[in-house]
Design an enzyme around this catalytic site. Structure first.
Site, PDB file in Angstrom:
ATOM      1  N   GLN A 285       0.886  -1.284  -0.056  1.00 35.59           N
ATOM      2  CA  GLN A 285       0.037  -0.145   0.088  1.00 35.59           C
ATOM      3  C   GLN A 285       0.761   1.363  -0.108  1.00 35.59           C
ATOM      4  O   GLN A 285       1.817   1.455   1.084  1.00 35.59           O
ATOM      5  CB  GLN A 285      -0.803   0.353   1.318  1.00 35.59           C
ATOM      6  CG  GLN A 285      -2.016   1.218   0.978  1.00 35.59           C
ATOM      7  CD  GLN A 285      -2.860   1.397   2.152  1.00 35.59           C
ATOM      8  OE1 GLN A 285      -2.175   1.839   3.355  1.00 35.59           O
ATOM      9  NE2 GLN A 285      -3.895   1.449   2.345  1.00 35.59           N
TER      10      GLN A 285
ATOM     11  N   TYR B 200      -6.157  10.589   4.040  1.00 35.85           N
ATOM     12  CA  TYR B 200      -4.730  11.056   3.654  1.00 35.85           C
ATOM     13  C   TYR B 200      -4.787  11.862   2.498  1.00 35.85           C
ATOM     14  O   TYR B 200      -5.896  12.225   2.084  1.00 35.85           O
ATOM     15  CB  TYR B 200      -4.271   9.877   3.737  1.00 35.85           C
ATOM     16  CG  TYR B 200      -4.146   8.980   5.005  1.00 35.85           C
ATOM     17  CD1 TYR B 200      -3.363   9.401   6.122  1.00 35.85           C
ATOM     18  CD2 TYR B 200      -4.770   7.857   5.410  1.00 35.85           C
ATOM     19  CE1 TYR B 200      -3.377   8.895   7.456  1.00 35.85           C
ATOM     20  CE2 TYR B 200      -4.833   7.189   6.752  1.00 35.85           C
ATOM     21  CZ  TYR B 200      -4.104   7.963   7.539  1.00 35.85           C
ATOM     22  OH  TYR B 200      -4.099   7.276   8.997  1.00 35.85           O
TER      23      TYR B 200
END
Length: 400
Positions: free
Chosen positions: A115, A197
């Site tokens: 990720q 994010y």
């Protein structure tokens, strides 16, 4: 730790959860996925994956052949970070340790996806200032919360709204991180555009107050995420790229279901992915955080948004979909969800406490409780010391 009390496990052996499925170039033996789980065991300085424990941890959870493992969030560059004990994948030393981790996963005949992570306003401005780095965000007219605003003032590191040149550099950093991931032996990467994010901050009108081509409209807010998608498609191939989204998420001050245009925003993103798919560039998967869990910092059952569903995604995106959010204790819900042949299920916190989770799901066995206090501690405790079912029985956990 004893087993979870009040939980009645159900065997999922006879469901699609234990049917094989192809994700990109990888043939999975089942559809129980280990999703990204931040554990804060990397070493500082250098954001280096833990050389003593990380390969053991991932290898334990990859023990069932054919399991898809998505790593913890991994910084694409120093500028994308700001947490000392989360790993990166920009340096040679980091890549060297990731090679060991991927080898441990592959030794179990399972699959490793990285990720790729950029924090944006969820970072710590004082940590960034210490390292001579900016406190980046989509637009500097709004802070994530008052605490971080004060920290930014105290550190003399106020929010920095990304310029177009900054965005171009981030895309280069994503490319570099993706290349490093594949060179280290990963099977693919997941672009993190969820949970508040940086990329998610561009998608959300609460955090994105821009007036240029990266803000103001649904299409513009999606531009940065889609530019990263396109860059990685061209760099490592669409079959090695997945995308994580959290339409209803409120973590890190995202709007979630309170935003009237949220379905339209994510429908556009999914539609753009499907356009690319029809042009021969289908991503390996889309990974959706469910409205069952709008804030991953809360315990199971808290923060559920009951007025929304991710079912809309299926009518737009025609590829595989990973659904994650409070499924481990609800096998009856999983049984229904996996009736769709494109669905995989991500199991988070209970993959931490049950290294043999896939076996337990298959057999309908009790689950080890997890210890939240050890989620982010620099220790092997709560990381590599959770027992398998047989080991737990030997310890007498079934009698507690």
């Amino acid at each position: 730790m004893p087993f979870v009390k009040g939980f009645e496990p159900i065997s999922l052996r006879d469901t699609n959860l234990f049917e094989p499925i192809k994700i990109g170039n990888t043939q999975l033996a089942h559809r129980a996925v280990m999703p990204p789980l931040t554990r804060m065991r990397a070493t500082h300085p250098g954001n280096i994956p833990n050389k003593e424990w990380a390969a053991v941890y991932y290898g334990q959870r990859a023990q069932r052949p054919g399991t898809m493992i998505i790593t913890e969030g991994t910084f694409i560059s120093p500028q994308a970070g700001g947490y000392d004990n989360a790993p990166g994948i920009w340096s040679d030393e980091q890549v060297a340790e990731w090679k060991n981790i991927f080898l441990a996963i592959h030794d179990c005949q399972s699959f490793a996806w990285v990720q790729l992570w950029s924090l944006g306003w969820a970072s710590f401005p004082d940590v960034l200032a210490r390292d001579g780095l900016r406190y980046d965000c989509a637009s500097d007219r709004v802070y994530m919360n008052a605490t971080l605003q004060e920290k930014a003032k105290d550190a003399n590191n106020l929010e920095h709204s990304l310029t177009k040149d900054d965005i171009k550099q981030y895309i280069k950093d994503y490319i570099h991180a993706a290349k490093n991931s594949i060179a280290a032996g990963a099977d693919g990467v997941e672009i993190h555009s969820a949970n508040g994010y940086l990329l998610n901050q561009f998608l959300d009108p609460h955090s994105n107050k821009r007036t240029d081509e990266y803000g103001g409209t649904i299409e513009n807010r999606a531009r940065f995420t889609l530019e990263v998608v396109d860059a990685l498609i061209e760099t490592i191939g669409p079959e090695r790229v997945g995308l994580r989204l959290s339409p209803y998420g409120t973590f890190n001050s995202m709007s979630g279901g309170a935003e009237p245009g949220i379905i339209a925003q994510y429908s556009y993103v999914l539609g753009e992915l499907e356009k690319r798919a029809k042009a021969g560039k289908r991503l390996a998967f889309v990974h959706l955080v469910e409205p069952r869990v709008t804030d991953p910092s809360l315990v199971e059952g808290e923060g559920e948004y009951s007025e929304g569903t991710n079912d809309f995604a299926y009518s737009i995106w025609k590829g595989p979909i990973i659904r994650a959010g409070n499924y481990a204790l609800h096998p009856e819900v999983v049984r229904e969800q996996v009736k769709d042949p494109r669905t995989l299920i991500g199991y988070g916190r209970f993959f931490i406490s049950n290294p043999d989770l896939v076996y337990r799901l298959e057999e309908g066995l009790p689950l080890n409780k997890y210890d939240r206090s050890t989620f982010y501690t620099m220790s092997a405790e709560g990381y590599t010391d959770y027992p398998t079912y047989e080991e737990a029985v030997d310890l007498g956990w079934n009698k507690n």
